[in-house]
Design an enzyme around this catalytic site. Structure first.
Site, short mmCIF file in Angstrom:
data_model
loop_
_atom_site.label_atom_id
_atom_site.label_comp_id
_atom_site.label_asym_id
_atom_site.label_seq_id
_atom_site.Cartn_x
_atom_site.Cartn_y
_atom_site.Cartn_z
N LYS A 109 -15.86 -22.86 -19.16
CA LYS A 109 -15.72 -24.17 -18.48
C LYS A 109 -14.29 -24.68 -18.70
O LYS A 109 -13.37 -24.18 -18.09
CB LYS A 109 -16.78 -25.14 -19.01
CG LYS A 109 -18.14 -24.92 -18.35
CD LYS A 109 -19.08 -24.14 -19.13
CE LYS A 109 -20.33 -23.77 -18.37
NZ LYS A 109 -21.03 -22.67 -18.99
N SER A 159 -26.15 -30.28 -19.23
CA SER A 159 -25.59 -29.67 -18.01
C SER A 159 -26.34 -30.10 -16.76
O SER A 159 -25.81 -29.97 -15.66
CB SER A 159 -25.63 -28.15 -18.12
OG SER A 159 -26.95 -27.68 -18.14
N HIS A 205 -20.52 -28.12 -22.03
CA HIS A 205 -20.02 -29.10 -21.05
C HIS A 205 -19.34 -30.29 -21.70
O HIS A 205 -19.02 -31.26 -21.01
CB HIS A 205 -21.18 -29.56 -20.15
CG HIS A 205 -21.77 -28.44 -19.37
ND1 HIS A 205 -21.28 -28.02 -18.15
CD2 HIS A 205 -22.78 -27.58 -19.69
CE1 HIS A 205 -21.98 -26.98 -17.74
NE2 HIS A 205 -22.89 -26.69 -18.64
N1 PMP Z 1 -24.94 -23.28 -22.57
C1 PMP Z 1 -24.93 -24.17 -21.57
C2 PMP Z 1 -25.33 -25.60 -21.85
C3 PMP Z 1 -24.56 -23.78 -20.29
O1 PMP Z 1 -24.57 -24.66 -19.28
C4 PMP Z 1 -24.21 -22.43 -20.06
C5 PMP Z 1 -23.85 -21.90 -18.68
N2 PMP Z 1 -23.35 -22.73 -17.78
C6 PMP Z 1 -24.24 -21.54 -21.13
C7 PMP Z 1 -24.61 -22.00 -22.37
C8 PMP Z 1 -23.87 -20.10 -20.94
O2 PMP Z 1 -22.50 -19.98 -20.86
P1 PMP Z 1 -21.76 -18.88 -19.96
O3 PMP Z 1 -22.04 -19.22 -18.53
O4 PMP Z 1 -20.33 -19.06 -20.31
O5 PMP Z 1 -22.33 -17.56 -20.33
#
Ligand code: PMP
Length: 457
Positions: free
Chosen positions: A292, A232, A260
């Site tokens: 996402k 990410s 992602h």
């Molecule tokens: N894993 C990764 C790699 C993320 O980037 C994120 C948040 N962007 C999460 C888990 C957590 O997901 P959420 O925002 O849907 O709670």
């Protein structure tokens, strides 16, 4: 907004105070806490504003105000955030939202969410174990399992909670968790909850991972290797085939966080297994978020029936938490259907990511190791300059967010561009061109954190 005098306009005293506060900002919350007296004064004990961590945060904010950097965070959007968005009555080209396939705001997704609300209400009002189960939960889990090509899936109400609760529950103090140094916070928090030993390997360095396995495996019961399907922060992805070979050789479990990469990697968006053409069943734990590509909110684990059955019966974040809200489950389910029906969205996202990466390279921007899919960073190397750059781009009707210390190392401070299938070539080229121009202006101005600290030496 407070004082916009710029660095040159600071008095000697102000500058010293600012430099001190910026240096203090380099301490972790734990270090700040450790340096503070163990037991606060009686009068201060009930006032949160006297906590050293909160004082430190306020000093950092004041420092940013003093050098005239407006806070780029928490800006409210007034529309569905896709390739365009609206903030404060103005329209922007938007590169700050992970609406990767344009499904948040898609009429079919909205209709499905509305229909589920009509039928079931906005909340299931109980944990699924007791009175919270609705047919749509299992329909969504079946769709997720199908997308990943595994036996089953189980959902949590948040992606973050999915990692924390699953890892915290499956692993214990005798176990070992090996993580890429850029791994998401939710995996790190899960490891802390598990109480397992955690070792980081440098980003993408599977030789280093192998050395850690060779020297530590024999001291532990279970071993979990945790990676992201597409990182990410850097927008690159790991060598899945080698990871599978390593975890097999060292008798470890592999968790791949597909937050992602679902809808992004692989010809039809099924993620990194499809990208590499490997059997998804050779990875023990697929993890993903619904926030996402799937245009909703929630997280999931996909894998064997045994794993999902066990987590649904015992993982605290599932058992002791409400079932997913009907409109959110319905939105995610509708999104899986569109994803399966319209692989051209995945192809457009890939073309856009590659276009952005090429244009950035042509403009001399540093995009780190990004592979040019859903995430492309532009490395600035200075937190203050990254925040200034994001603010300057707003004047060009471009919305992109900075990622600054401590989220990344100071030298890795950056803007992070999220690319979607809905961006046009013209939007991409304009964003790259304006970023290159504005960054050159800011660097020529000699401002930023490094310049400030150098002057103070
Ligand atoms: N894993 C990764 C790699 C993320 O980037 C994120 C948040 N962007 C999460 C888990 C957590 O997901 P959420 O925002 O849907 O709670």
């Amino acid at each position: 907004m407070a004082g916009r005098r710029g660095i040159g306009g600071l008095s000697g005293g102000e500058r010293d105070k600012l430099v001190q506060s910026l240096r203090a900002g380099r301490k972790s919350a734990q270090e700040t806490r450790a340096a503070a007296p163990k037991r606060p004064q009686a009068a201060a004990a009930f006032d949160f504003s006297t906590l050293p961590e909160i004082k430190q945060l306020r000093m950092q904010r004041a420092a940013a105000d003093m050098i005239g950097v407006e806070n780029p965070f928490f800006r409210p959007h007034d529309a569905t955030a896709g390739a365009r968005t609206e903030i404060d009555g103005r329209s922007f080209d938007n590169f700050a939202s992970y609406n990767y396939l344009g499904l948040s705001g898609h009429p079919e997704v909205i209709a499905a969410a509305n229909a589920a609300t009509e039928t079931y209400g906005t909340s299931v009002s109980a944990s699924r174990v007791v009175a919270g189960e609705r047919p749509i939960h299992r329909e969504l889990e079946a769709a997720l399992a199908r997308l990943h090509g595994v036996e089953d899936a189980m959902t949590y109400v948040s992606g973050h909670a999915a990692n924390v609760s699953t890892i915290g529950h499956l692993l214990g103090p005798d176990d070992l968790i090996l993580t890429d140094v850029l791994i998401h916070n939710s995996i790190a928090e899960g490891a802390r909850l598990a109480g397992a030993k955690r070792l980081n390997f440098p980003h993408g360095d599977l030789d280093a991972l192998e050395r850690l396995l060779a020297s530590n495996r024999h001291m532990h019961g279970h071993v979990l290797i945790a990676v992201e399907g597409l990182y990410s922060m850097d927008g690159d992805f790991p060598d899945l085939k080698r990871l599978i070979a390593l975890k097999n050789r060292y008798d470890a479990w592999l968790l791949v966080d597909e937050a992602h990469s679902l809808g992004v990697l692989g010809a039809t968006g099924r993620g990194i297994a499809e990208e590499y053409g490997v059997d998804p069943a050779s990875v023990e734990i697929w993890m993903g978020t619904l926030s996402k590509t799937l245009a909703s909110c929630g997280g999931y684990i996909a894998g064997s029936s045994a794993l999902c059955e066990y987590l649904k019966a015992t993982a605290p974040g599932f058992v002791y938490s409400v079932g997913m809200a009907p409109p959110l489950a319905a939105a995610a389910l509708a999104s899986t259907i569109i994803l399966e029906r319209e692989p051209e969205r995945v192809a457009r996202l890939k073309a856009n990511g590659h276009h952005f990466l090429q244009a950035a390279a042509d403009a001399g921007l540093d995009t780190g190791p990004s592979a040019g899919y859903s995430v492309v960073p532009v490395i600035v190397g200075d937190s203050v300059q990254a925040a200034m750059l994001a603010n300057a781009l707003l004047q060009d009707d471009l919305n992109v967010l900075p990622i600054i210390f401590p989220a990344v190392a100071e030298k890795a401070a950056r803007l992070r561009f999220f690319i979607t299938s809905e961006h046009t070539g013209e939007q991409i080229e304009r964003a790259v061109a304006r970023t290159a121009e504005r960054l050159a202006q800011i660097r020529a101005g000699g401002s930023g954190l490094k310049a400030l600290l150098d002057k103070a030496r």
